[in-house]
Design a protein around this motif. Structure first.
Motif, short mmCIF file in Angstrom:
data_model
loop_
_atom_site.label_atom_id
_atom_site.label_comp_id
_atom_site.label_asym_id
_atom_site.label_seq_id
_atom_site.Cartn_x
_atom_site.Cartn_y
_atom_site.Cartn_z
N SER A 45 0.80 -1.25 0.00
CA SER A 45 0.00 0.00 0.00
C SER A 45 0.82 1.28 0.00
O SER A 45 0.87 2.01 1.00
CB SER A 45 -0.99 0.02 1.17
N PRO A 46 1.42 1.60 -1.13
CA PRO A 46 2.26 2.79 -1.23
C PRO A 46 1.58 4.08 -0.76
O PRO A 46 2.18 4.83 0.03
CB PRO A 46 2.57 2.86 -2.73
N LEU A 47 0.36 4.34 -1.19
CA LEU A 47 -0.26 5.62 -0.83
C LEU A 47 -0.46 5.73 0.68
O LEU A 47 -0.25 6.79 1.27
CB LEU A 47 -1.61 5.80 -1.55
N THR A 48 -0.85 4.62 1.31
CA THR A 48 -1.10 4.65 2.76
C THR A 48 0.21 4.89 3.53
O THR A 48 0.25 5.67 4.48
CB THR A 48 -1.78 3.35 3.22
N ALA A 51 1.23 8.45 3.18
CA ALA A 51 0.46 9.30 4.09
C ALA A 51 1.03 9.22 5.51
O ALA A 51 1.12 10.23 6.22
CB ALA A 51 -1.02 8.90 4.08
N ALA A 52 1.42 8.02 5.93
CA ALA A 52 1.98 7.86 7.28
C ALA A 52 3.29 8.64 7.43
O ALA A 52 3.62 9.13 8.51
CB ALA A 52 2.22 6.38 7.59
#
Lengths: 394, 394
Positions: A45-48, A51-52
């Motif tokens: 999950s690159p986008l998640t 975001a972190a």
């Protein structure tokens, strides 16, 4: 030296298919330390994870991962461990932080090695001795037994003495359907090869359903059944381990810190502990698990599901095992993952794999070759541009 | 009925301070089911959980949370459990998914109750009996012992018979400094009140450092020491539980699924298991933990760190305990959290708290009063607008 920059890049194949192929996208992390550039890869999950890294803070224990890393002193592996503790303390309520930090940690090792002109193995105190592993081809079951058998035959012809088949519909039909698939894999590989099966958590916490597959696994001399249950289902793992007779139980890829993997050995009684450096917090905690496995008499195995950058980082935690060991070797990589590493880790003439020489992780990336896969991301919160994909520099 | 819409909203105070106050921001979730609107709150890192809801997929087990929820049939609690399994199966490699799903699950219960004009308690099969809890004021230690004592005196004057002090510098100085703080809390509360201490994972995996605080805790008749260690450090929890004598060990807020919380009881031997419905996957898995706690003879306690919407959802899993129990009651809420719920859950004349009546969770929100706290978020990936804050409708 200081950590001068940390830049995450989201790369992905144009189309993401709904199969268990983790190499379809990646969050690639570029760090700069003392003028040297290092690279790491976060699993999943690159986008998640992005975001972190960049999120505004929520409170004192839920802060963006990058805040704990940028500008930090970095002269030795001790500093990497110190930064890891900073991340833990400041981000322990941010669940995704462990996945996000993993790729950064790997990139810091790579950059530190390059800055000091030393291989990461040397930084880890491993001396000059070279590890060598028996790679097992890691593939998905075919749509049917015939396709699985063909896959297995191709794997044997490519020189592999071991293979792992997994996912697809394994465990979700009847035990007899699974038996047919396992038999096909065994027939295609030949009776001397090492065969493993990966259930991809399909049994949840249902020990009975997993146990119903043991006879077929035994019959085909399967070495291990991997990840039958959800990551933390310690009692299920322990129960099945007691039932397994000739079939060992393996698991651990879902661990996002060293303690969880160690619990799976001590409380879950798995024989093979499988760790992904791209999830567990990087090379440092994976090394802790490897040493603990050794002291407990269990087998440490890398989990690798993506590129050969990830493969190299996942081999480091047990790169000084004199007897080598088994290593997961993903065989069905996407074009993205293949383009990233122009000189992959290949089977040597003796059928084993070895880490490349050279400073850092020893892996050269071809950034131009993956540029077409870059997904430009922008995140704004209120008036603030929180993230915008920076130029992808080599 | 179908799940017609799921809309996450990021709300935050204008300034986020670096203290252990989880009410400074929230990810509020609005769902629409059969024309009824339900609300839930995700605990921790709104932007990251938002990304987990809407991210493009990575592979078959790493998909956006919303994909598993939108359009699903929802006529009874069985459907909520079924959707939860869908989320687990499709998102098990997406670490943040558990936190993101938690707020959605709570909102689904609220919406289902409103659509059927029933309280969630009734949907859970709890009948008409009303739970009542002894609330403990949950606050941070003061900057020094004098401030802590004043806080404790104010809490006693407000009618609380129990309080928990935590975080700040507890555990990071000397045991004597901690003793001074604990004594101040006891002195301010009076000798009849129930006193607890929250270490906020400060001891990591250092059992000796935690044990060094036990004499001071015993001396001030502290009921429990909460979260001395990292969430998964089962052996540390078990060791300290054996050493604790009159001081019980509590923990569990870091659990992001039911199994982890159950492991903390069975392998970690905690006496008090503390679950946040906004993290563990919502009310369903929290109920599983509550029933398991009961069967093991342990005490289930809610963890609540944010608004009274979160408090209401966190009380539901043990709303039918005939003897009530202890309930965490956050006392230092931000203006955002206070504005959200104009009629909070307040102490009754007997010093206990009760859930409000009414369909769903029984909590009415004042959306206009929190509109000024809305943080407009946009996320784009390539050409695709992945998320843009929708209008905040009541």
């Amino acid at each position: 030296m200081r950590v001068e920059s940390v830049d995450p890049y989201y790369l992905a194949m144009p189309e993401i298919t709904d199969v268990g192929d983790g190499s379809q996208d990646m969050l690639l992390v570029r760090v700069q330390v003392g003028g040297a550039v290092g690279w790491g890869e976060c699993e999943a999950s690159p986008l998640t994870s992005l975001a972190a890294m960049v999120t505004p803070p929520s409170h004192s224990a839920c802060r963006p991962v990058l805040e704990a890393v940028l500008g930090e002193q970095l002269d030795s592996p001790t500093d990497i461990a110190r930064i890891a503790r900073r991340v833990t303390e400041r981000c322990f309520d941010l669940l995704q932080a462990d996945h996000a930090w993993s790729g950064i940690e790997i990139a810091l090792w790579d950059a530190l090695g390059k800055a000091l002109d030393k291989p990461v193995r040397a930084l880890m105190g491993m001396g000059a001795s070279q590890g060598a592993w028996t790679p097992y081809a890691s593939v998905l079951f075919g749509e049917d037994a015939a396709e699985t058998r063909q896959k297995a035959e191709r794997i044997a012809a490519a020189g592999f003495s071991a293979a792992k088949f997994g996912w697809a519909r394994f465990g979700s039909g009847s035990p007899d359907q699974d038996r047919e698939q396992i038999r096909a894999a065994r027939l295609g590989l030949g009776h001397r090869a090492t065969l493993m099966v990966d259930a991809g958590t399909v049994f949840g916490e249902d020990v009975g359903a997993a146990a119903a597959r043991l006879p077929a696994l035994e019959e085909s001399q399967v070495t291990w059944l991997e990840e039958p249950f959800s990551a933390g289902a310690l009692d299920c793992y322990a129960q099945l381990s007691r039932l397994g007779r000739s079939v060992a139980i393996a698991g651990g890829e879902g661990s996002h810190n060293a303690t969880q993997a160690i619990n799976l050995m001590t409380h879950g009684r798995v024989t093979y502990i499988q760790v992904d450096t791209g999830r567990i917090g990087g090379i440092g905690p994976a090394r802790v698990v490897a040493l603990k496995a050794r002291s407990l008499g269990r087998e440490y195995v890398n989990h690798t599901f993506t590129s050969h950058l990830a493969l190299a980082s996942s081999l480091h935690p047990f790169a000084d095992w004199p007897e080598g060991g088994m290593a997961e070797y993903p065989l069905e990589l996407s074009l993205l993952a293949r383009n990233l590493v122009p000189r992959p880790i290949e089977l040597c003439q003796d059928g084993l794999i070895r880490l490349p020489d050279g400073p850092g992780l020893g892996i050269r990336l071809d950034i131009d070759a993956v540029r077409p896969f870059l997904r430009e991301v922008t995140i704004t919160v209120g008036e603030d541009p929180v993230y915008s994909t920076p130029p992808l520099l080599p």
